[in-house]
Enzyme design. Structure first.
Site, PDB file in Angstrom:
ATOM      1  NE  ARG A  61      -2.657  -1.108   3.433  1.00  0.00           N
ATOM      2  CZ  ARG A  61      -3.493  -0.980   4.465  1.00  0.00           C
ATOM      3  NH1 ARG A  61      -4.787  -0.912   4.255  1.00  0.00           N
ATOM      4  NH2 ARG A  61      -3.033  -0.933   5.694  1.00  0.00           N
ATOM      5  CD  GLU A  98      -0.272  -5.296  14.823  1.00  0.00           C
ATOM      6  OE1 GLU A  98      -1.170  -5.191  15.659  1.00  0.00           O
ATOM      7  OE2 GLU A  98      -0.256  -4.666  13.750  1.00  0.00           O
TER       8      GLU A  98
END
Length: 168
Positions: A61, A98
């Site tokens: 992105r 994460e």
């Protein structure tokens, strides 16, 4: 006061894994380019933008955001890709994220340049730190980084200069 760009970002719970909130910027990209680009430009000091030779976009992105900014500012575009997506020679950097591990790569055949690194979300900081390290390996000078959305509860001091458009 809530930033007006938030109305165009969708939160998807438990994606890509349970316990993760995914911020879908697709609605933001669907017809709100000018507002988005203006907000990105406003977030970075004018002297940094003026000194920047190229925009570095982080897969995937970050590519979209970096492309929009590079076109508006008439700057070169450099891609930081996932491992195996760029032809050799490349510099590689592994990092934790994460929800796992990954490796990023950048071309080893770039001309020296002052760069602004762009990504969509700053969570733990692993991706941004890896991209910064890759730029240095590639003989690029990072002037700082810009992220669309910062999640400061998930990271401490990164030891990097960065600016944000939105914070959660």
């Amino acid at each position: 006061m809530t930033h007006p760009l938030w109305e165009h970002i969708r939160t998807v719970p438990d994606f890509p894994k349970s316990g993760i909130e995914f911020y879908d910027i697709t609605p933001l990209l669907n017809g709100h380019h000018d507002k988005l680009i203006d907000a990105m430009i406003a977030a970075v000091p004018a002297d940094v933008m003026a000194d920047t030779d190229a925009i570095v976009g982080i897969e995937s992105r970050g590519f979209v955001l970096a492309s929009l900014l590079a076109v508006r500012l008439n700057k070169k575009l450099i891609l930081v890709r996932k491992a195996g997506k760029l032809p050799p020679p490349v510099h590689a950097q592994s990092y934790g994220l994460e929800y796992g591990q990954d490796t990023l790569e950048i071309s080893a055949e770039l001309e020296p340049a002052k760069v602004l690194i762009i990504d969509d979300v700053l969570a733990t900081g692993g991706t941004l730190k890896a991209a910064h390290s890759l730029c240095v390996k590639a003989n690029l000078t990072p002037l700082g980084s810009l992220v669309l959305l910062d999640l400061p509860a998930l990271h401490g001091d990164l030891g990097l200069t960065y600016w944000t458009v939105l914070e959660k």
